[in-house]
Design an enzyme around this catalytic site. Structure first.
Site, PDB file in Angstrom:
ATOM      1  N   THR A  74       0.837  -1.206   0.000  1.00  0.00           N
ATOM      2  CA  THR A  74       0.000   0.000   0.000  1.00  0.00           C
ATOM      3  C   THR A  74       0.874   1.260   0.000  1.00  0.00           C
ATOM      4  O   THR A  74       0.606   2.219  -0.738  1.00  0.00           O
ATOM      5  CB  THR A  74      -0.910  -0.001   1.253  1.00  0.00           C
ATOM      6  OG1 THR A  74      -1.466  -1.307   1.405  1.00  0.00           O
ATOM      7  CG2 THR A  74      -2.006   1.024   1.137  1.00  0.00           C
ATOM      8  N   HIS A 134       1.367  -9.603  -6.977  1.00  0.00           N
ATOM      9  CA  HIS A 134       1.995 -10.472  -5.974  1.00  0.00           C
ATOM     10  C   HIS A 134       2.563 -11.736  -6.637  1.00  0.00           C
ATOM     11  O   HIS A 134       3.042 -12.630  -5.952  1.00  0.00           O
ATOM     12  CB  HIS A 134       0.961 -10.941  -4.948  1.00  0.00           C
ATOM     13  CG  HIS A 134       0.453  -9.875  -4.016  1.00  0.00           C
ATOM     14  ND1 HIS A 134       1.258  -8.912  -3.455  1.00  0.00           N
ATOM     15  CD2 HIS A 134      -0.788  -9.651  -3.510  1.00  0.00           C
ATOM     16  CE1 HIS A 134       0.511  -8.135  -2.657  1.00  0.00           C
ATOM     17  NE2 HIS A 134      -0.718  -8.558  -2.679  1.00  0.00           N
ATOM     18  N   TYR A 223      11.462  -2.789   3.090  1.00  0.00           N
ATOM     19  CA  TYR A 223      10.585  -1.921   3.881  1.00  0.00           C
ATOM     20  C   TYR A 223      11.398  -1.225   4.971  1.00  0.00           C
ATOM     21  O   TYR A 223      11.230  -0.029   5.219  1.00  0.00           O
ATOM     22  CB  TYR A 223       9.490  -2.798   4.497  1.00  0.00           C
ATOM     23  CG  TYR A 223       8.452  -2.091   5.329  1.00  0.00           C
ATOM     24  CD1 TYR A 223       7.290  -1.579   4.742  1.00  0.00           C
ATOM     25  CD2 TYR A 223       8.601  -1.960   6.712  1.00  0.00           C
ATOM     26  CE1 TYR A 223       6.316  -0.957   5.507  1.00  0.00           C
ATOM     27  CE2 TYR A 223       7.630  -1.340   7.487  1.00  0.00           C
ATOM     28  CZ  TYR A 223       6.498  -0.829   6.883  1.00  0.00           C
ATOM     29  OH  TYR A 223       5.540  -0.214   7.650  1.00  0.00           O
TER      30      TYR A 223
HETATM   31  P1  A3P Z   1       1.585  -3.677   9.901  1.00  0.00           P
HETATM   32  O1  A3P Z   1       0.488  -4.703   9.926  1.00  0.00           O
HETATM   33  O2  A3P Z   1       2.871  -4.223  10.430  1.00  0.00           O
HETATM   34  O3  A3P Z   1       1.208  -2.407  10.551  1.00  0.00           O
HETATM   35  P2  A3P Z   1       0.491  -4.324   2.515  1.00  0.00           P
HETATM   36  O4  A3P Z   1       0.309  -2.894   2.109  1.00  0.00           O
HETATM   37  O5  A3P Z   1       1.501  -5.049   1.692  1.00  0.00           O
HETATM   38  O6  A3P Z   1      -0.804  -5.024   2.659  1.00  0.00           O
HETATM   39  O7  A3P Z   1       1.169  -4.272   3.964  1.00  0.00           O
HETATM   40  C1  A3P Z   1       0.469  -3.758   5.057  1.00  0.00           C
HETATM   41  C2  A3P Z   1       1.477  -3.277   6.073  1.00  0.00           C
HETATM   42  O8  A3P Z   1       2.041  -2.029   5.663  1.00  0.00           O
HETATM   43  C3  A3P Z   1       0.845  -3.042   7.427  1.00  0.00           C
HETATM   44  O9  A3P Z   1       1.869  -3.332   8.375  1.00  0.00           O
HETATM   45  C4  A3P Z   1       0.515  -1.571   7.331  1.00  0.00           C
HETATM   46  O10 A3P Z   1       0.292  -0.947   8.580  1.00  0.00           O
HETATM   47  C5  A3P Z   1       1.750  -1.030   6.648  1.00  0.00           C
HETATM   48  N1  A3P Z   1       1.528   0.260   5.989  1.00  0.00           N
HETATM   49  C6  A3P Z   1       0.418   0.682   5.347  1.00  0.00           C
HETATM   50  N2  A3P Z   1       0.573   1.926   4.879  1.00  0.00           N
HETATM   51  C7  A3P Z   1       1.817   2.325   5.238  1.00  0.00           C
HETATM   52  C8  A3P Z   1       2.556   3.537   5.050  1.00  0.00           C
HETATM   53  N3  A3P Z   1       2.036   4.583   4.411  1.00  0.00           N
HETATM   54  N4  A3P Z   1       3.811   3.580   5.549  1.00  0.00           N
HETATM   55  C9  A3P Z   1       4.341   2.537   6.205  1.00  0.00           C
HETATM   56  N5  A3P Z   1       3.689   1.373   6.414  1.00  0.00           N
HETATM   57  C10 A3P Z   1       2.439   1.259   5.938  1.00  0.00           C
END
Ligand code: A3P
Length: 321
Positions: A74, A134, A223
């Site tokens: 995201t 993915h 990340y």
């Molecule tokens: P956590 O569950 O550890 O908080 P994806 O986007 O691949 O589904 O991954 C989701 C993870 O990215 C979640 O981690 C979410 O909180 C984190 N996330 C979402 N937006 C973010 C942002 N703008 N910056 C950093 N991390 C982010």
């Protein structure tokens, strides 16, 4: 859209019957296909991968953002969307920027979901198409590999991916009235490689290898590095896809502005309510957004076990978190 989806799903029914099955994290089964576990009957599923392998046509200028679920997809979508479109929304008032009113997943689609639609949102003529996926490297549609497209691979510490996936799966289970998954069960499955698009290590290794062989084709980032030095990584991403920041932009603070727009704080606020176009609540993609939350979930033994597997699987590779 729904009719297309049903057609696609029905077409691959017989092939699915032949595959090994594992327990799904959210609902139903996972299926083992070309070395990886895929979901079925969800928006990102084995049927869409099969359909893409047969029909997807890449353009040479396309840019693909590749991740395992819960690796920061995201965030990467938001950043790349903001980078590539930075001049388009510059002169408008800030409130009209798509990222201030819609989820990054609705601004920058997965190819897995686009197969049911005709045109992705926010695609502008003569500009590269931005897509996410993915799909593991060895299962990518041939035309992506042959067209010379650029790929960015975002990788995250396996222990944080596990914790993030555990919470995500339970939120979606809860929404559909299912029972909660225990953390021990999530840990066991993850360690065996059984999670959507897992095994984690094979997914990462596939892209890491190509990034070494052909660094112009695949940019490999983590990340953790992105969190630690967001400014330099945003510049790196922009340069890699052919949208480097000018000196003037840097002086004007454009990089910082993009980082603020795409920050966890801002995006989680924008996405507090409402749903994605395909019905998933906007807020399930935002939890903590931190590095190292695994320490609040894994026992010492669990942590050591995963460290040992990671050390074995990544032996000799320069991947650190
Ligand atoms: P956590 O569950 O550890 O908080 P994806 O986007 O691949 O589904 O991954 C989701 C993870 O990215 C979640 O981690 C979410 O909180 C984190 N996330 C979402 N937006 C973010 C942002 N703008 N910056 C950093 N991390 C982010």
């Amino acid at each position: 859209e729904r009719a297309n989806m049903t057609l696609t799903f029905d077409r691959y029914k017989d092939r699915l019957q032949m595959l090994s099955k594992g327990k799904g994290w959210i609902t139903g089964n996972l299926y083992m296909y070309q070395g990886f576990w895929h979901q079925s009957m969800r928006r990102i599923s084995i049927e869409t991968v099969m359909a893409l392998q047969e029909t997807f046509k890449a353009h040479p200028k396309d840019i693909y953002l590749v991740t395992l679920p819960k690796s920061g997809t995201t965030w990467l979508k938001a950043l790349m969307f903001a980078i590539v479109n930075r001049n388009r929304y510059k002169n408008n008032s800030l409130s009209t920027h798509p990222l201030l009113i819609s989820n990054p997943h609705d601004c920058l689609p997965f190819i897995e979901t686009e197969i049911y639609r005709n045109t992705p949102t926010y695609v502008h003529e003569n500009e590269p198409r931005l897509f996410a996926t993915h799909i593991p490297y060895n299962s990518l549609p041939q035309s992506i590999l042959e067209s010379g497209c650029r790929l960015i691979y975002l990788c995250r510490n396996p222990k944080d991916v596990l914790v993030s996936m555990f919470h995500f799966a339970n939120k979606l289970r809860d929404k559909s009235g299912g029972t909660m998954m225990a953390f021990e069960e999530a840990f066991e499955s993850f360690s065996k490689g059984v999670m959507p698009l897992g095994p984690y290590w094979d997914h990462v290794k596939g892209y890491h290898e190509v990034s070494l062989e052909d660094p112009r084709k695949v940019l490999f980032v983590t990340y953790e590095d992105m969190k630690m030095d967001t400014v330099n990584h945003v510049k790196r991403l922009a340069k890699f896809v052919g949208y480097p920041f000018t000196e003037k932009e840097e002086v004007e603070g454009v990089v910082q502005e993009i980082i603020r727009l795409c920050s966890f704080e801002n995006l989680s606020e924008v996405n507090k309510h409402g749903n994605l176009r395909d019905g998933i609540p906007n807020n399930v993609f935002f939890r903590k957004g931190e590095v190292g939350d695994w320490a609040n979930h894994l026992t010492d033994e669990m942590s050591q076990n995963l460290d040992r597997i990671t050390k074995e699987k990544f032996h000799g590779l320069d991947i650190s978190f």
